[in-house]
Design a protein around this motif. Structure first.
Motif, PDB file in Angstrom:
ATOM      1  N   PRO A 230       0.832  -1.212   0.000  1.00 27.91           N
ATOM      2  CA  PRO A 230       0.000   0.000   0.000  1.00 27.91           C
ATOM      3  C   PRO A 230       0.857   1.248   0.000  1.00 27.91           C
ATOM      4  O   PRO A 230       2.016   1.239   0.445  1.00 27.91           O
ATOM      5  CB  PRO A 230      -0.824  -0.129   1.285  1.00 27.91           C
ATOM      6  N   SER A 231       0.289   2.346  -0.480  1.00 27.48           N
ATOM      7  CA  SER A 231       1.040   3.596  -0.627  1.00 27.48           C
ATOM      8  C   SER A 231       1.478   4.183   0.704  1.00 27.48           C
ATOM      9  O   SER A 231       2.380   5.034   0.747  1.00 27.48           O
ATOM     10  CB  SER A 231       0.218   4.625  -1.398  1.00 27.48           C
ATOM     11  N   ASP A 232       0.838   3.763   1.807  1.00 23.84           N
ATOM     12  CA  ASP A 232       1.223   4.293   3.116  1.00 23.84           C
ATOM     13  C   ASP A 232       2.141   3.344   3.880  1.00 23.84           C
ATOM     14  O   ASP A 232       2.298   3.464   5.097  1.00 23.84           O
ATOM     15  CB  ASP A 232      -0.007   4.625   3.953  1.00 23.84           C
ATOM     16  N   SER A 233       2.769   2.399   3.179  1.00 20.34           N
ATOM     17  CA  SER A 233       3.753   1.536   3.824  1.00 20.34           C
ATOM     18  C   SER A 233       4.955   2.371   4.276  1.00 20.34           C
ATOM     19  O   SER A 233       5.271   3.394   3.660  1.00 20.34           O
ATOM     20  CB  SER A 233       4.226   0.456   2.850  1.00 20.34           C
ATOM     21  N   PRO A 234       5.642   1.956   5.326  1.00 24.45           N
ATOM     22  CA  PRO A 234       6.777   2.755   5.819  1.00 24.45           C
ATOM     23  C   PRO A 234       7.922   2.807   4.818  1.00 24.45           C
ATOM     24  O   PRO A 234       8.357   1.783   4.288  1.00 24.45           O
ATOM     25  CB  PRO A 234       7.188   2.026   7.100  1.00 24.45           C
ATOM     26  N   VAL A 235       8.408   4.030   4.542  1.00 17.64           N
ATOM     27  CA  VAL A 235       9.538   4.224   3.641  1.00 17.64           C
ATOM     28  C   VAL A 235      10.542   5.168   4.282  1.00 17.64           C
ATOM     29  O   VAL A 235      10.213   5.963   5.163  1.00 17.64           O
ATOM     30  CB  VAL A 235       9.107   4.782   2.264  1.00 17.64           C
ATOM     31  N   GLU A 252      12.567  16.968   2.027  1.00 15.57           N
ATOM     32  CA  GLU A 252      11.980  18.297   2.195  1.00 15.57           C
ATOM     33  C   GLU A 252      10.795  18.541   1.260  1.00 15.57           C
ATOM     34  O   GLU A 252       9.989  19.430   1.494  1.00 15.57           O
ATOM     35  CB  GLU A 252      13.039  19.379   1.995  1.00 15.57           C
ATOM     36  N   MET A 253      10.674  17.736   0.187  1.00 13.41           N
ATOM     37  CA  MET A 253       9.583  17.914  -0.770  1.00 13.41           C
ATOM     38  C   MET A 253       8.440  16.919  -0.568  1.00 13.41           C
ATOM     39  O   MET A 253       7.396  17.037  -1.215  1.00 13.41           O
ATOM     40  CB  MET A 253      10.115  17.771  -2.201  1.00 13.41           C
ATOM     41  N   ALA A 254       8.635  15.937   0.307  1.00 12.69           N
ATOM     42  CA  ALA A 254       7.666  14.839   0.425  1.00 12.69           C
ATOM     43  C   ALA A 254       6.264  15.342   0.770  1.00 12.69           C
ATOM     44  O   ALA A 254       5.275  14.903   0.174  1.00 12.69           O
ATOM     45  CB  ALA A 254       8.141  13.840   1.473  1.00 12.69           C
ATOM     46  N   LEU A 261       2.917   9.387   0.981  1.00 10.67           N
ATOM     47  CA  LEU A 261       3.983   8.505   1.450  1.00 10.67           C
ATOM     48  C   LEU A 261       4.140   8.602   2.965  1.00 10.67           C
ATOM     49  O   LEU A 261       4.083   9.687   3.545  1.00 10.67           O
ATOM     50  CB  LEU A 261       5.305   8.854   0.773  1.00 10.67           C
ATOM     51  N   ASN A 262       4.388   7.464   3.586  1.00 15.92           N
ATOM     52  CA  ASN A 262       4.591   7.379   5.026  1.00 15.92           C
ATOM     53  C   ASN A 262       6.089   7.387   5.303  1.00 15.92           C
ATOM     54  O   ASN A 262       6.701   6.347   5.520  1.00 15.92           O
ATOM     55  CB  ASN A 262       3.925   6.115   5.563  1.00 15.92           C
ATOM     56  N   VAL A 263       6.678   8.586   5.272  1.00 15.42           N
ATOM     57  CA  VAL A 263       8.120   8.723   5.423  1.00 15.42           C
ATOM     58  C   VAL A 263       8.490   8.647   6.902  1.00 15.42           C
ATOM     59  O   VAL A 263       7.989   9.418   7.722  1.00 15.42           O
ATOM     60  CB  VAL A 263       8.618  10.050   4.823  1.00 15.42           C
TER      61      VAL A 263
END
Length: 460
Positions: A230-235, A252-254, A261-263
């Motif tokens: 999923p797109s919200d997986s930890p990255v 800085e752009m995320a 995204l789950n940065v």
């Protein structure tokens, strides 16, 4: 030691990988430094008795692998996978779809002008088991300087190790692969970014931090999609040198470019944050060739700069720009190491002096500055830089970290104390990459485990 996760907690296999990476990379740097020093002592632009790399020759790579040629019509969504291809690597333990298996990806990204473009990379499935909190995370790895030619892209290296362009002799050495393998052995999925124009058609936009950040964020999107996550997986983002700039830019752009995204965190080692400072550091240096990468990349995105060649460069300067368009870092070291840029201009000014004096070029380079247009970190950040780094000045990295702190970021700034060794050889740049690899990996593991992030804002 950074955080609660100790390097001794890593698997034996991972520790061996990091140790071997240190030995291999250090030996490579020392060998190159010795070679160019000997060449310079004899007044030559290349190592005596060695004809590689040839001074001319058309690059063969772009047309040799149709995988990297984008379709006539690109998908509208950035980060969408266009096509994939199996990519054998050393950690491929069980064949296709098994632990350690890898795939090349061609995906959509965006230039600094907002145009859709194809970019490439490689996705490595975890070879080990993730023992941390939650699902296995994905580490998005932006490469350090590989060069400007298509063959230099990490994904174009055979078994993720090595590649050669038979047209001009450019050689790709994927010197960071052991670190990719170490993360994979720790149970992380790894997405390695080629960056725009590195592997795919068009000139690579080297150290264009905003564009590199977007390519890195889109690689995260494409990698998660290809992994079926999923797109919200930890990255998390990880990079050193050019890759450090890409990773910091992605961080800085995320929140604005890829808010889904789950940065969890970012490691940015020795980021070229202020190119007006970096350009002087790499003049008369082992890697002076990178100035050609940067200028060619700037002219690719800013055609109005093309006139600079006739305005400022003599015949040798024009040869420098033409030659470095399709070189990798190793052959650039042999061919252009220790070159004084004043010998390549009509009036004897250095590239750095011209960059500061010419408003057109200065404004472009300033637009690449980190922690300038964007400062909104939505996750903790670790920046490391050698105090005596002879390639990426420590001061500009420290100032970047301070700007992130002032904007409210959680920042850990680490100074590597290595004393100066063979200035202008890149040893003081390369060795901190190796000595900080373990602490940086520990930092990222802590972020994926949601441990409190350290911050020394106001104390560095």
């Amino acid at each position: 030691m950074v955080g609660a996760y100790k390097l001794t907690d890593m698997t034996y296999f991972t520790r061996r990988l990091l140790t071997r990476a240190t030995a291999l990379s250090t030996a490579t740097v020392i060998t190159l430094a010795a070679g160019i020093t000997g060449a310079a002592a004899q007044g030559s632009d290349s190592i005596p008795g060695i004809s590689w790399p040839p001074p001319a020759g058309a690059p063969a790579t772009t047309d040799s692998d149709p995988f990297y040629l984008p379709p006539d019509s690109l998908p509208d969504t950035p980060g969408e996978v266009i096509r994939t291809q199996d990519a054998p690597q050393l950690l491929d333990l069980a064949g296709t779809d098994g632990p350690g298996s890898a795939e090349k990806i061609l995906y959509t990204s965006t230039t600094e002008d907002g145009d859709r473009v194809a970019a490439s990379g490689v996705v490595l499935k975890a070879s080990g088991t993730w023992h941390g909190k939650g699902p296995a995370p994905t580490l998005v790895y932006s490469p350090g300087t590989r060069g400007s030619g298509d063959i230099c892209a990490p994904s174009r290296s055979s078994y993720q190790l090595f590649g050669v362009d038979t047209g001009n002799g450019a050689v790709n050495l994927n010197y960071e692969y052991p670190f990719h393998a170490a993360a994979s052995a720790l149970g992380m999925n790894v997405v390695v970014v080629d960056l725009i124009g590195l592997g795919t058609p068009g000139q690579h936009t080297y150290v264009n931090n905003p564009e590199q950040g977007q390519a890195t964020l889109d690689a995260a999107r494409a990698g998660l999609s290809q992994l079926g996550l999923p797109s919200d997986s930890p990255v998390g983002f990880f990079g050193y040198s050019q890759g450090g700039g890409s990773a910091a830019s992605a961080a800085e752009m995320a929140s604005s470019y890829a808010p889904e995204l789950n940065v969890k965190g970012t490691f940015a080692g020795a980021p070229p944050a202020d190119l007006l400072e970096v350009v002087d550091a790499v003049d008369r240096h082992a890697i002076t060739g990178v100035l050609g990468y940067a200028l060619n990349g700037a002219m690719e995105r800013h055609p109005e700069l093309a006139s600079l060649q006739d305005e400022y460069f003599n015949d040798r300067g024009k040869e420098f720009l033409a030659d470095t368009k399709d070189r990798c870092i190793g052959d650039s070291v042999v061919r252009w190491g220790l070159t004084d840029t004043r010998t390549m201009t009509k009036d004897g000014r250095s590239f750095g002096e011209i960059a500061r004096d010419d408003e057109r070029l200065r404004s472009v380079l300033e637009s690449y500055k980190l922690a300038s247009a964007y400062t909104d970190l939505n996750a903790p950040l670790m920046i490391a830089n050698g105090k005596n780094d002879d390639t990426i000045p420590w001061g500009q990295a420290r100032e970047t970290a301070a700007r992130y702190c002032e904007a409210g970021g959680t920042v850990q700034f680490v100074t590597d104390p290595l004393p100066s060794i063979l200035p202008k050889s890149a040893i003081n740049h390369a060795v901190p990459m190796l000595t900080n690899a373990g602490p940086a990996m520990s930092y990222m593991v802590d972020r994926f485990n949601d441990r409190p992030a350290p911050s020394n804002c106001g104390r560095f």
